[in-house]
Design a protein around this motif. Sequence first.
Motif, PDB file in Angstrom:
ATOM      1  N   LEU A 305     -10.173 -29.997  18.457  1.00  0.00           N
ATOM      2  CA  LEU A 305     -11.076 -30.516  19.481  1.00  0.00           C
ATOM      3  C   LEU A 305     -12.504 -30.205  19.043  1.00  0.00           C
ATOM      4  CD1 LEU A 305      -9.314 -29.301  22.771  1.00  0.00           C
ATOM      5  CD2 LEU A 305      -8.871 -31.365  21.449  1.00  0.00           C
ATOM      6  N   LEU A 306     -13.262 -31.245  18.649  1.00  0.00           N
ATOM      7  CA  LEU A 306     -14.663 -31.055  18.266  1.00  0.00           C
ATOM      8  C   LEU A 306     -15.518 -31.275  19.501  1.00  0.00           C
ATOM      9  CD1 LEU A 306     -16.935 -30.609  16.229  1.00  0.00           C
ATOM     10  CD2 LEU A 306     -16.840 -33.064  15.708  1.00  0.00           C
ATOM     11  N   LEU A 307     -16.085 -30.186  19.996  1.00  0.00           N
ATOM     12  CA  LEU A 307     -16.875 -30.233  21.219  1.00  0.00           C
ATOM     13  C   LEU A 307     -18.346 -30.438  20.876  1.00  0.00           C
ATOM     14  CD1 LEU A 307     -15.977 -29.903  24.184  1.00  0.00           C
ATOM     15  CD2 LEU A 307     -16.793 -27.560  24.090  1.00  0.00           C
ATOM     16  N   LEU A 339      -7.852 -35.348  15.347  1.00  0.00           N
ATOM     17  CA  LEU A 339      -9.206 -34.944  15.737  1.00  0.00           C
ATOM     18  C   LEU A 339      -9.584 -35.655  17.035  1.00  0.00           C
ATOM     19  CD1 LEU A 339     -11.959 -33.576  15.232  1.00  0.00           C
ATOM     20  CD2 LEU A 339     -12.594 -35.588  13.871  1.00  0.00           C
ATOM     21  N   ILE A 340      -9.950 -34.877  18.041  1.00  0.00           N
ATOM     22  CA  ILE A 340     -10.433 -35.430  19.312  1.00  0.00           C
ATOM     23  C   ILE A 340     -11.866 -34.946  19.505  1.00  0.00           C
ATOM     24  CG2 ILE A 340     -10.099 -35.529  21.804  1.00  0.00           C
ATOM     25  CD1 ILE A 340      -7.161 -34.839  21.367  1.00  0.00           C
ATOM     26  N   VAL A 341     -12.786 -35.898  19.661  1.00  0.00           N
ATOM     27  CA  VAL A 341     -14.187 -35.563  19.900  1.00  0.00           C
ATOM     28  C   VAL A 341     -14.408 -35.518  21.408  1.00  0.00           C
ATOM     29  CG1 VAL A 341     -16.585 -36.227  19.545  1.00  0.00           C
ATOM     30  CG2 VAL A 341     -14.899 -36.655  17.748  1.00  0.00           C
ATOM     31  N   ILE A 342     -14.925 -34.383  21.884  1.00  0.00           N
ATOM     32  CA  ILE A 342     -15.136 -34.188  23.323  1.00  0.00           C
ATOM     33  C   ILE A 342     -16.633 -34.116  23.601  1.00  0.00           C
ATOM     34  CG2 ILE A 342     -14.710 -32.698  25.297  1.00  0.00           C
ATOM     35  CD1 ILE A 342     -12.198 -31.728  23.870  1.00  0.00           C
ATOM     36  N   LEU A 343     -17.098 -35.057  24.409  1.00  0.00           N
ATOM     37  CA  LEU A 343     -18.516 -35.128  24.768  1.00  0.00           C
ATOM     38  C   LEU A 343     -18.708 -34.351  26.069  1.00  0.00           C
ATOM     39  CD1 LEU A 343     -21.216 -36.358  23.934  1.00  0.00           C
ATOM     40  CD2 LEU A 343     -20.602 -38.420  25.226  1.00  0.00           C
ATOM     41  N   ASN A 344     -19.235 -33.126  25.946  1.00  0.00           N
ATOM     42  CA  ASN A 344     -19.322 -32.219  27.086  1.00  0.00           C
ATOM     43  C   ASN A 344     -20.680 -32.304  27.783  1.00  0.00           C
ATOM     44  OD1 ASN A 344     -18.459 -30.220  28.858  1.00  0.00           O
ATOM     45  ND2 ASN A 344     -19.118 -28.546  27.529  1.00  0.00           N
ATOM     46  N   LYS A 345     -20.753 -31.727  28.971  1.00  0.00           N
ATOM     47  CA  LYS A 345     -21.974 -31.623  29.781  1.00  0.00           C
ATOM     48  C   LYS A 345     -22.507 -32.989  30.208  1.00  0.00           C
ATOM     49  CE  LYS A 345     -23.235 -27.277  27.493  1.00  0.00           C
ATOM     50  NZ  LYS A 345     -24.287 -26.466  26.854  1.00  0.00           N
TER      51      LYS A 345
END
Length: 469
Positions: A305-307, A339-345
């Motif tokens: 998980l790429l945050l 690979l899962i890209v997580i767009l936080n905030k």
Amino acid sequence: MISNDTIVALATPSGSGAIAIIRLSGQDAITIGSKFFRSVSSKTLAAQKSHTVHLGHIVDEPRIIDEVLVTIFKNPHSYTGENVIEISCHGSLYIQQEIIQLFLKNGCRMANAGEFTLRAFLNGKLDLSQAEAVADLIASDSEASHKIAMQQMRGGFSNEIKNLRDELLNFASLIELELDFAEEDVEFANRDEFYKLITRIIHVLKRLIDSFAVGNVIKNGIPVAIVGEPNVGKSTLLNALLNEERAIVSEIAGTTRDTIEDEIIIGGMAFRFIDTAGIRETEDIVESIGIKKTFEKIEQAQVVLLLVSSIQLALGTDAVKSIIFEIEKIKNKFPQKQLIVILNKIDQVAADELSDVIKHLTPHASQLIPISAKTGFGVEQLTDTLLNLINTGALRNNETIVTNTRHYDALLKAFEEIQKVKYGLDSELSGDLLAIDIRQALLHFGEITGEITNDDLLGNIFANFCIGK
């Protein structure tokens, strides 16, 4: 390895509790138990029927140790196939030890690890793969691992292997018979039917071998590494997933200097989440060690998980280009990993800015999930995505799934030998040459169920069991 000794052990976990169960098994188990059991109704324990429960006291004359319930299982209708009694006593450590010591002084010996299940195997109550499933069932910590262990313990896997082995053995016998009449040039084994059987065995073996990829992650859990730059919310996400304050959350970059691991169950599957140190250039020695460990954890993980912070990306194209570079770097270095890209905030940026960021990242990330780890928005979508990465179709369809490395190795060897048999049939090799490869395939099938085994193998398998089982 068959022993006539009467063995005794605590069958429940060690420590104090409401109730403890002490198990005896062996030819003299009921006789020995009768010497120290005084029924409240003056019954003689040895004279009672199997599968009955009796109230009384364990007595070491003239002292009463405890009031107990004794359950009788007479051979062959018991777990081990021997005479068995189970004493349900109060869970005091003192009482447990006093009862066990009493029997050790009077004809019993302490059971070895897994010896009750070993005796069940040796006495034909379980085959070897079913016996191994007992240990898996005890260790199961998720719905999926429990379901597979139950299926295997009930004989699903061993029955499939046994049926294949029986059919192959039948043809092997006919081919061996041909060798006895070699001078007459007769053919007892129909080659067309034999070819159909070999083709079917290859299909079944390939399915079982392929199932190990799913079985292994179900049994051991799926390792998921949470990576990213400092202060993008990795620890907040871990806390949101675990629903507890497991990791320290701070506005100060570099707070997490070591990896933090914890496990949760999602849809009956175990996931091991690893919160790693933020990846950045640093002169801090301790933080540098943490960053080095981050790359080690990515190596070990099955899912990454790429945050990334949507606040940072909203600042301009340079920040977006930097993240795209990180995505491509991970994809190139670890091409086999999900690979899962997580767009936080996302709760802290305007909708139009967020839309532009997603537009730029989408071509580079096959899996992109916008979330707010702080509020919990999008976390459920993330857990659903993780679950969908695991091929659980075979589990849902109640198909046989291989989880045991020893079984997997034996299946690979059997598959190799069956391929040789197929090649021999295609090449019209003589029966004596076919027989060699068939014997080897039968050997590997037998190793799975325990029809062919040795003392060293059994020792290794049952040494991993708990004492009392």
